[in-house]
Design an enzyme around this catalytic site. Structure first.
Site, PDB file in Angstrom:
ATOM      1  N   CYS A 156       7.376   3.997   5.785  1.00 42.34           N
ATOM      2  CA  CYS A 156       6.536   3.875   4.596  1.00 42.34           C
ATOM      3  C   CYS A 156       7.351   3.422   3.393  1.00 42.34           C
ATOM      4  O   CYS A 156       6.810   2.881   2.438  1.00 42.34           O
ATOM      5  CB  CYS A 156       5.832   5.184   4.289  1.00 42.34           C
TER       6      CYS A 156
ATOM      7  N   CYS B 184       0.845  -1.202   0.000  1.00 41.96           N
ATOM      8  CA  CYS B 184       0.000   0.000   0.000  1.00 41.96           C
ATOM      9  C   CYS B 184       0.883   1.256   0.000  1.00 41.96           C
ATOM     10  O   CYS B 184       0.682   2.177  -0.801  1.00 41.96           O
ATOM     11  CB  CYS B 184      -0.914  -0.035   1.223  1.00 41.96           C
ATOM     12  N   CYS B 185       1.880   1.281   0.869  1.00 38.79           N
ATOM     13  CA  CYS B 185       2.788   2.438   0.921  1.00 38.79           C
ATOM     14  C   CYS B 185       3.612   2.547  -0.360  1.00 38.79           C
ATOM     15  O   CYS B 185       3.903   3.652  -0.822  1.00 38.79           O
ATOM     16  CB  CYS B 185       3.736   2.328   2.111  1.00 38.79           C
TER      17      CYS B 185
ATOM     18  N   CYS C 143      -1.297   8.397   7.231  1.00 43.51           N
ATOM     19  CA  CYS C 143      -2.664   8.134   6.787  1.00 43.51           C
ATOM     20  C   CYS C 143      -3.533   7.762   7.996  1.00 43.51           C
ATOM     21  O   CYS C 143      -3.032   7.190   8.978  1.00 43.51           O
ATOM     22  CB  CYS C 143      -2.671   6.996   5.780  1.00 43.51           C
TER      23      CYS C 143
ATOM     24  N   CYS D  71      -3.543   4.220   9.627  1.00 43.80           N
ATOM     25  CA  CYS D  71      -2.225   3.753  10.093  1.00 43.80           C
ATOM     26  C   CYS D  71      -1.584   4.690  11.109  1.00 43.80           C
ATOM     27  O   CYS D  71      -0.388   4.571  11.389  1.00 43.80           O
ATOM     28  CB  CYS D  71      -1.304   3.565   8.890  1.00 43.80           C
TER      29      CYS D  71
END
Ligand code: SF4
Length: 238
Positions: free
Chosen positions: A225, A114-115, A198, A201
């Site tokens: 990240c 995702c990162c 985010c 997180c």
């Protein structure tokens, strides 16, 4: 560069310099790099407290220094609003975002991926499109276990220097600078956050580790990240 502190020097500087000396050292690092790289020196502004300090220092060196912000679809509303206000004040900040579709709740079961998609890819694009030769970050070696092994100037990617001008600052000194210079910060800090990212997180925690509230419950807890650990140039291999 004249500032070539080793890892051992960094440990000594963290404890040995007072607040005013650290400010002077940071300004000197940015000044020296700006003289060398000119408009190809660009600040990566995450909109966090540390970036707010670096951005303010850079503007003291030269109002012409440019920057970029990487945002994601998961940023808290307060951060989005703070970003709008910051960009309105500093139009030389460019905003990058990756809007490509990703699996639902990817941040829960594969946060590294995702990162990589939402943060690292736009950072690579910013560096490419803005023709960056030296990027400036708000990374600090006192932030947590993943940040102890950096230097003030590094070249982890070929032809891309990374400058970490506030590497040796304590968290307390960040707030000291922001208060003394009346630098606006994200209002979420008033709720108790110490490290912001985010929404899914980032959490408020009482842990002594500054980044302990990041990625709680995942393999990435308190981690990174990827923009400080992954290759950023176009010739990288995933
Ligand atoms: S911080 Fe969380 S939501 Fe944001 S890009 Fe990384 S894993 Fe995804």
């Amino acid at each position: 560069m004249a500032f070539t502190a080793t890892r051992q020097d960094i440990r000594t500087l963290v404890e040995g310099l007072n607040f005013a000396e650290k400010v002077e050292r940071s300004l000197g690092l940015i000044e020296e790099a700006y003289q060398k790289y000119g408009e190809r020196l660009v600040v990566a502004n995450s909109l966090g407290k540390d970036s707010c300090v670096v951005w303010d220092l850079a503007k003291r060196v030269s109002p012409n220094i440019r920057g970029f912000i990487v945002t994601t679809r998961f940023k808290p509303a307060e951060t989005v609003q703070f970003m709008r206000e910051t960009v309105a004040r500093y139009p030389e900040l460019r905003v990058y975002e990756n809007r490509e579709p990703i699996p639902e709740k990817l941040y829960e079961f594969e946060p590294d991926r995702c990162c990589e998609v939402l943060k690292v890819e736009p950072t690579r694009r910013a560096i490419e499109e803005m023709d960056v030769a030296c990027w400036v970050t708000g990374l600090r070696c006192t932030e947590g276990r993943t940040r102890t092994d950096f230097l003030e100037t590094e070249e982890r990617d070929r032809d891309l220097v990374k400058l970490n001008p506030i590497l040796i600052w304590y968290e307390r000194e960040i707030w000291q600078y922001l208060a003394l210079h009346r630098v606006p910060v994200n209002p979420l800090y008033a709720l108790g956050y110490r490290s912001l990212g985010c929404a899914p997180c980032s959490h408020i925690v009482a842990d002594p580790n500054e980044r302990a509230g990041r990625w709680i419950g995942t393999s990435k807890c308190g981690g990174e990240c990827g923009i400080h650990t992954r290759p950023l140039k176009a010739d990288y291999q995933i």
